[in-house]
Design a protein around this motif. Structure first.
Motif, mmCIF file in Angstrom:
data_model
loop_
_atom_site.group_PDB
_atom_site.id
_atom_site.type_symbol
_atom_site.label_atom_id
_atom_site.label_comp_id
_atom_site.label_asym_id
_atom_site.label_seq_id
_atom_site.Cartn_x
_atom_site.Cartn_y
_atom_site.Cartn_z
ATOM 1 N N GLY A 33 -5.119 7.302 -45.248
ATOM 2 C CA GLY A 33 -4.651 6.007 -45.711
ATOM 3 C C GLY A 33 -4.256 5.062 -44.589
ATOM 4 O O GLY A 33 -3.227 4.384 -44.678
ATOM 5 N N LYS A 34 -5.073 4.992 -43.548
ATOM 6 C CA LYS A 34 -4.720 4.145 -42.412
ATOM 7 C C LYS A 34 -5.967 3.548 -41.773
ATOM 8 O O LYS A 34 -6.945 4.263 -41.523
ATOM 9 C CB LYS A 34 -3.937 4.944 -41.366
ATOM 10 N N VAL A 35 -5.920 2.245 -41.525
ATOM 11 C CA VAL A 35 -6.995 1.538 -40.836
ATOM 12 C C VAL A 35 -6.374 0.785 -39.672
ATOM 13 O O VAL A 35 -5.388 0.060 -39.849
ATOM 14 C CB VAL A 35 -7.718 0.556 -41.783
ATOM 15 N N VAL A 36 -6.914 0.959 -38.477
ATOM 16 C CA VAL A 36 -6.356 0.331 -37.275
ATOM 17 C C VAL A 36 -7.462 -0.372 -36.503
ATOM 18 O O VAL A 36 -8.529 0.208 -36.253
ATOM 19 C CB VAL A 36 -5.668 1.367 -36.357
ATOM 20 N N LEU A 37 -7.204 -1.608 -36.130
ATOM 21 C CA LEU A 37 -8.099 -2.388 -35.280
ATOM 22 C C LEU A 37 -7.258 -2.881 -34.109
ATOM 23 O O LEU A 37 -6.212 -3.515 -34.319
ATOM 24 C CB LEU A 37 -8.682 -3.562 -36.066
ATOM 25 N N SER A 38 -7.665 -2.587 -32.875
ATOM 26 C CA SER A 38 -6.811 -2.868 -31.731
ATOM 27 C C SER A 38 -7.573 -3.571 -30.611
ATOM 28 O O SER A 38 -8.805 -3.592 -30.588
ATOM 29 C CB SER A 38 -6.191 -1.566 -31.195
ATOM 30 N N ASN A 39 -6.776 -4.144 -29.676
ATOM 31 C CA ASN A 39 -7.308 -4.779 -28.463
ATOM 32 C C ASN A 39 -8.332 -5.869 -28.770
ATOM 33 O O ASN A 39 -9.463 -5.844 -28.290
ATOM 34 C CB ASN A 39 -7.922 -3.724 -27.539
ATOM 35 N N LEU A 40 -7.924 -6.831 -29.599
ATOM 36 C CA LEU A 40 -8.796 -7.941 -29.951
ATOM 37 C C LEU A 40 -8.458 -9.161 -29.090
ATOM 38 O O LEU A 40 -7.300 -9.385 -28.739
ATOM 39 C CB LEU A 40 -8.632 -8.297 -31.427
ATOM 40 N N SER A 41 -9.468 -9.942 -28.779
ATOM 41 C CA SER A 41 -9.283 -11.184 -28.030
ATOM 42 C C SER A 41 -9.683 -12.363 -28.902
ATOM 43 O O SER A 41 -10.684 -12.296 -29.631
ATOM 44 C CB SER A 41 -10.127 -11.174 -26.751
ATOM 45 N N ILE A 42 -8.890 -13.426 -28.842
ATOM 46 C CA ILE A 42 -9.231 -14.661 -29.557
ATOM 47 C C ILE A 42 -10.283 -15.403 -28.736
ATOM 48 O O ILE A 42 -10.087 -15.652 -27.551
ATOM 49 C CB ILE A 42 -7.982 -15.527 -29.766
ATOM 50 N N LYS A 43 -11.393 -15.744 -29.357
ATOM 51 C CA LYS A 43 -12.491 -16.384 -28.639
ATOM 52 C C LYS A 43 -12.090 -17.761 -28.114
ATOM 53 O O LYS A 43 -11.359 -18.502 -28.789
ATOM 54 C CB LYS A 43 -13.709 -16.523 -29.552
ATOM 55 N N PRO A 44 -12.552 -18.125 -26.919
ATOM 56 C CA PRO A 44 -12.218 -19.428 -26.346
ATOM 57 C C PRO A 44 -12.648 -20.607 -27.212
ATOM 58 O O PRO A 44 -12.037 -21.675 -27.156
ATOM 59 C CB PRO A 44 -12.970 -19.430 -25.007
ATOM 60 N N ASP A 45 -13.690 -20.424 -28.016
ATOM 61 C CA ASP A 45 -14.173 -21.517 -28.863
ATOM 62 C C ASP A 45 -13.718 -21.374 -30.313
ATOM 63 O O ASP A 45 -14.304 -21.980 -31.223
ATOM 64 C CB ASP A 45 -15.699 -21.603 -28.805
ATOM 65 N N ALA A 46 -12.658 -20.586 -30.567
ATOM 66 C CA ALA A 46 -12.193 -20.353 -31.938
ATOM 67 C C ALA A 46 -11.722 -21.631 -32.620
ATOM 68 O O ALA A 46 -11.781 -21.753 -33.842
ATOM 69 C CB ALA A 46 -11.072 -19.317 -31.944
ATOM 70 N N LEU A 47 -11.245 -22.613 -31.845
ATOM 71 C CA LEU A 47 -10.746 -23.867 -32.419
ATOM 72 C C LEU A 47 -11.812 -24.961 -32.425
ATOM 73 O O LEU A 47 -11.544 -26.076 -32.882
ATOM 74 C CB LEU A 47 -9.524 -24.362 -31.625
ATOM 75 N N LYS A 48 -12.987 -24.638 -31.961
ATOM 76 C CA LYS A 48 -14.006 -25.664 -31.762
ATOM 77 C C LYS A 48 -14.376 -26.390 -33.051
ATOM 78 O O LYS A 48 -14.495 -27.618 -33.086
ATOM 79 C CB LYS A 48 -15.249 -25.017 -31.148
ATOM 80 N N ARG A 49 -14.526 -25.629 -34.120
ATOM 81 C CA ARG A 49 -14.978 -26.220 -35.379
ATOM 82 C C ARG A 49 -13.918 -27.123 -36.009
ATOM 83 O O ARG A 49 -14.211 -27.898 -36.913
ATOM 84 C CB ARG A 49 -15.394 -25.124 -36.365
ATOM 85 N N PHE A 50 -12.660 -27.031 -35.552
ATOM 86 C CA PHE A 50 -11.599 -27.882 -36.097
ATOM 87 C C PHE A 50 -11.477 -29.213 -35.362
ATOM 88 O O PHE A 50 -10.679 -30.064 -35.737
ATOM 89 C CB PHE A 50 -10.256 -27.134 -36.040
ATOM 90 N N ASN A 51 -12.267 -29.358 -34.299
ATOM 91 C CA ASN A 51 -12.346 -30.630 -33.585
ATOM 92 C C ASN A 51 -10.971 -31.102 -33.098
ATOM 93 O O ASN A 51 -10.596 -32.267 -33.248
ATOM 94 C CB ASN A 51 -12.981 -31.700 -34.480
ATOM 95 N N LEU A 52 -10.215 -30.195 -32.499
ATOM 96 C CA LEU A 52 -8.899 -30.509 -31.969
ATOM 97 C C LEU A 52 -8.988 -30.822 -30.473
ATOM 98 O O LEU A 52 -9.894 -30.333 -29.788
ATOM 99 C CB LEU A 52 -7.944 -29.326 -32.185
ATOM 100 N N PRO A 53 -8.043 -31.598 -29.951
ATOM 101 C CA PRO A 53 -8.054 -31.915 -28.513
ATOM 102 C C PRO A 53 -7.429 -30.796 -27.690
ATOM 103 O O PRO A 53 -6.697 -31.050 -26.732
ATOM 104 C CB PRO A 53 -7.214 -33.198 -28.455
ATOM 105 N N LEU A 54 -7.706 -29.543 -28.041
ATOM 106 C CA LEU A 54 -7.073 -28.391 -27.414
ATOM 107 C C LEU A 54 -8.117 -27.356 -27.001
ATOM 108 O O LEU A 54 -9.145 -27.188 -27.659
ATOM 109 C CB LEU A 54 -6.073 -27.738 -28.372
ATOM 110 N N LEU A 55 -7.834 -26.658 -25.913
ATOM 111 C CA LEU A 55 -8.645 -25.548 -25.442
ATOM 112 C C LEU A 55 -7.802 -24.275 -25.476
ATOM 113 O O LEU A 55 -6.582 -24.325 -25.322
ATOM 114 C CB LEU A 55 -9.126 -25.796 -24.017
ATOM 115 N N ILE A 56 -8.464 -23.151 -25.661
ATOM 116 C CA ILE A 56 -7.782 -21.861 -25.617
ATOM 117 C C ILE A 56 -7.961 -21.268 -24.223
ATOM 118 O O ILE A 56 -9.065 -20.933 -23.812
ATOM 119 C CB ILE A 56 -8.344 -20.906 -26.686
ATOM 120 N N ARG A 57 -6.851 -21.153 -23.494
ATOM 121 C CA ARG A 57 -6.883 -20.519 -22.179
ATOM 122 C C ARG A 57 -6.891 -19.006 -22.295
ATOM 123 O O ARG A 57 -7.452 -18.297 -21.454
ATOM 124 C CB ARG A 57 -5.682 -20.953 -21.334
ATOM 125 N N GLY A 58 -6.251 -18.514 -23.309
ATOM 126 C CA GLY A 58 -6.203 -17.077 -23.523
ATOM 127 C C GLY A 58 -5.590 -16.775 -24.877
ATOM 128 O O GLY A 58 -4.760 -17.535 -25.370
#
Length: 314
Positions: A33-58
């Protein structure tokens, strides 16, 4: 085989935003009864589709864990745990024409119109099934809301301005939402709650907002180093306070929620369908003149850049 199918499903749903969804980072124990997902990174272009004036450094998610009872799924408690959610943002500095983003937005708009037309057609052709479908959905939602337990720890989102030594951040030691009995004194299983009531205890521990006016940008060579540095900057109840320039000083709050999810034939008309009790230990807000000026400079820059983006697209 089953593990590969689950990984592929998660990659399809979350792959646009997260890197690292593969077998090496995935632990699946159906019998336990356990599911684990680990060591994930947020993609640098994750906010791209929202057209925000922001970049993801990490950005990273240390782990995502789901605990459940495999022998009694209908009445089981589902525990969702997230740990080490970190995000470092910076302002965009270059105006770029993004044709792929424009195509994505056009495609999404068309798909949404098709869904709306299809939905209206189904409702018109099957008017007698709406009540039954609504009842089924309401039951599923009630079960889900009542049975799920959520715990999120070590949250830190940070914005570092490009043209000054200013950093703005939000840190939270822990967010939790647990099912309770009507006296908010213990954790319960679903079948202990009569009449489709659910009770939740939600808490936010050591939440703070800082604006440092003379800060250096965080440097890191890999996601593990970034997680370590971001964790060290989180204020905690049981540790010495971090040397931030706080706007909202670390505070903790507890919320007790109660709701009647469906019609109870024994309920009186004046009985409340929803109740909430909020307890906050203290709320201390402060802002210096320099913090206010730097904050206004950041807001003015982001607004001006957003307006340039809109004009560029036109």
């Amino acid at each position: 085989m089953f593990k590969s199918s689950v990984v592929n499903l998660l990659e399809k749903k979350l792959g646009r935003y997260l890197d690292g969804i593969h077998k090496e980072n995935f632990t699946l124990g159906i019998l336990g009864g356990k599911v684990v997902l680990s060591n994930l990174s947020i993609k640098p272009d994750a906010l791209k589709r929202f057209n925000l004036p922001l970049l993801i450094r990490g950005g990273s998610v240390g782990s995502l864990t789901v605990n459940f009872s495999p022998t009694n799924l209908w009445n089981a408690q589902f525990a969702l745990e997230l740990d080490q959610i970190h995000l470092i943002l910076a302002p965009k500095t270059d105006l770029e024409e993004d044709e792929e983003l424009a195509r994505d937005q056009t495609r999404l708009a068309k798909n949404e119109k098709v869904k709306q037309i299809t939905s209206r057609t189904v409702e018109t052709n099957t008017p007698n099934t709406n009540a039954t479908l609504s009842s089924v959905i309401n039951g599923i939602v009630t079960k889900l809301l009542d049975s799920i337990q959520i715990k999120i720890t070590n949250i830190h989102a940070r914005y570092e301005h490009e043209y000054s030594n200013t950093s703005v951040g939000i840190t939270i030691q822990e967010i939790s939402m647990l099912s309770s009995d009507k006296d908010y004194s213990s954790i319960h299983s679903y079948d202990e709650n009569p009449h489709d009531f659910f009770y939740k205890m939600a808490s936010i521990r050591s939440a703070s907002v800082y604006l440092n006016t003379n800060d250096s940008k965080l440097s890191f060579g890999n996601p593990q180093e970034m997680r370590q540095k971001m964790n060290e900057l989180i204020s905690r109840e049981d540790q010495q306070r971090i040397n931030h320039q706080y706007i909202l000083h670390p505070t903790t709050l507890l919320v007790k929620l109660g709701a009647r999810m469906s019609s109870n034939p024994n309920a009186k008309e004046e009985d409340a369908r929803f109740s909430a009790d909020l307890n906050v230990d203290q709320v201390l807000l402060s802002m210096s003149e320099k913090q206010f000026k730097n904050l206004m400079d950041i807001i003015d820059y982001l607004i001006a850049f957003s307006q340039q983006l809109k004009h560029r697209q036109v």
